[in-house]
Design a protein around this motif. Sequence first.
Motif, PDB file in Angstrom:
ATOM      1  N   MET A 176     -15.834 -75.634 -36.901  1.00  0.00           N
ATOM      2  CA  MET A 176     -17.125 -75.121 -37.001  1.00  0.00           C
ATOM      3  C   MET A 176     -16.783 -73.375 -36.675  1.00  0.00           C
ATOM      4  N   ASN A 177     -17.528 -72.660 -37.471  1.00  0.00           N
ATOM      5  CA  ASN A 177     -17.398 -71.389 -37.777  1.00  0.00           C
ATOM      6  C   ASN A 177     -17.715 -70.662 -36.054  1.00  0.00           C
ATOM      7  N   LYS A 178     -16.906 -69.820 -35.715  1.00  0.00           N
ATOM      8  CA  LYS A 178     -16.983 -69.184 -34.402  1.00  0.00           C
ATOM      9  C   LYS A 178     -18.347 -68.624 -34.222  1.00  0.00           C
ATOM     10  N   GLY A 179     -18.828 -67.899 -35.269  1.00  0.00           N
ATOM     11  CA  GLY A 179     -20.071 -67.192 -35.034  1.00  0.00           C
ATOM     12  C   GLY A 179     -21.418 -68.300 -34.899  1.00  0.00           C
ATOM     13  N   LEU A 180     -21.177 -69.584 -35.809  1.00  0.00           N
ATOM     14  CA  LEU A 180     -22.426 -70.453 -35.709  1.00  0.00           C
ATOM     15  C   LEU A 180     -22.183 -71.225 -34.360  1.00  0.00           C
ATOM     16  N   ASN A 181     -20.910 -71.385 -33.791  1.00  0.00           N
ATOM     17  CA  ASN A 181     -20.496 -71.939 -32.442  1.00  0.00           C
ATOM     18  C   ASN A 181     -21.358 -70.979 -31.369  1.00  0.00           C
ATOM     19  N   LEU A 182     -21.282 -69.765 -31.432  1.00  0.00           N
ATOM     20  CA  LEU A 182     -21.862 -68.846 -30.550  1.00  0.00           C
ATOM     21  C   LEU A 182     -23.192 -69.014 -30.375  1.00  0.00           C
ATOM     22  N   PHE A 183     -23.768 -68.999 -31.754  1.00  0.00           N
ATOM     23  CA  PHE A 183     -25.326 -68.814 -32.023  1.00  0.00           C
ATOM     24  C   PHE A 183     -25.860 -70.239 -31.502  1.00  0.00           C
ATOM     25  N   LEU A 184     -25.116 -71.464 -31.696  1.00  0.00           N
ATOM     26  CA  LEU A 184     -25.799 -72.411 -31.120  1.00  0.00           C
ATOM     27  C   LEU A 184     -25.692 -72.521 -29.646  1.00  0.00           C
ATOM     28  N   CYS A 185     -24.717 -71.947 -29.006  1.00  0.00           N
ATOM     29  CA  CYS A 185     -24.583 -71.709 -27.615  1.00  0.00           C
ATOM     30  C   CYS A 185     -25.821 -70.896 -27.194  1.00  0.00           C
ATOM     31  N   PHE A 186     -26.069 -70.049 -27.636  1.00  0.00           N
ATOM     32  CA  PHE A 186     -27.070 -68.961 -27.429  1.00  0.00           C
ATOM     33  C   PHE A 186     -28.395 -69.640 -27.378  1.00  0.00           C
ATOM     34  N   ILE A 187     -28.512 -70.718 -28.490  1.00  0.00           N
ATOM     35  CA  ILE A 187     -29.757 -71.399 -28.654  1.00  0.00           C
ATOM     36  C   ILE A 187     -29.917 -72.416 -27.498  1.00  0.00           C
ATOM     37  N   ALA A 188     -28.760 -72.843 -27.040  1.00  0.00           N
ATOM     38  CA  ALA A 188     -28.790 -74.016 -25.847  1.00  0.00           C
ATOM     39  C   ALA A 188     -29.324 -73.230 -24.705  1.00  0.00           C
ATOM     40  N   LEU A 189     -28.918 -72.070 -24.371  1.00  0.00           N
ATOM     41  CA  LEU A 189     -28.915 -71.414 -23.111  1.00  0.00           C
ATOM     42  C   LEU A 189     -30.390 -70.995 -23.229  1.00  0.00           C
ATOM     43  N   CYS A 190     -30.976 -70.678 -24.274  1.00  0.00           N
ATOM     44  CA  CYS A 190     -32.539 -70.087 -24.295  1.00  0.00           C
ATOM     45  C   CYS A 190     -33.389 -71.449 -24.276  1.00  0.00           C
ATOM     46  N   ILE A 191     -32.939 -72.653 -24.477  1.00  0.00           N
ATOM     47  CA  ILE A 191     -33.636 -73.709 -24.200  1.00  0.00           C
ATOM     48  C   ILE A 191     -33.660 -73.972 -22.694  1.00  0.00           C
TER      49      ILE A 191
END
Length: 139
Positions: free
Chosen positions: A41-56
């Motif tokens: 997985m792209n590193k940027g996409l991975n960081l974005f998904l981590c950000f979304i998980a933390l927001c939830i």
Amino acid sequence: MSTARNEGNKSGDNNADDQPTGTKLYIQMLERGGDELTSDMNKGLNLFLCFIALCILYGLYFLFGWGWLAAMWTFGDDLNWVFLGLMLSVGGGMGMGVAYSMKSQQSDGGNHEAQPTPDVTETTEVNAADSKFIKSKAK
């Protein structure tokens, strides 16, 4: 000398007694599983998904706090009394379960009566140099 015990297949011992003199010990590396932590997985996409998980996650924290304050505003001290009653009933149930379990195991929880100690009639002075645990040069 190692304190770890091998599994009986002499894998953890060099077996110096079993080997002929002059032979070299051969140690074979074990094959381990692959690295499951790697991802294509792209590193940027991975960081974005981590950000979304933390927001939830933090959104759930916020909603819980808001719900707690709304319940306290609505029910006031009655809510505290409800939680006190729940705490006492759950704790009492656990205590009764432990007591029943200990009764059925014929256990008293380790509360054994201490044997009476003999009366000490005289005092003795102990010199630290006379102790068997301390090595003394002068005697």
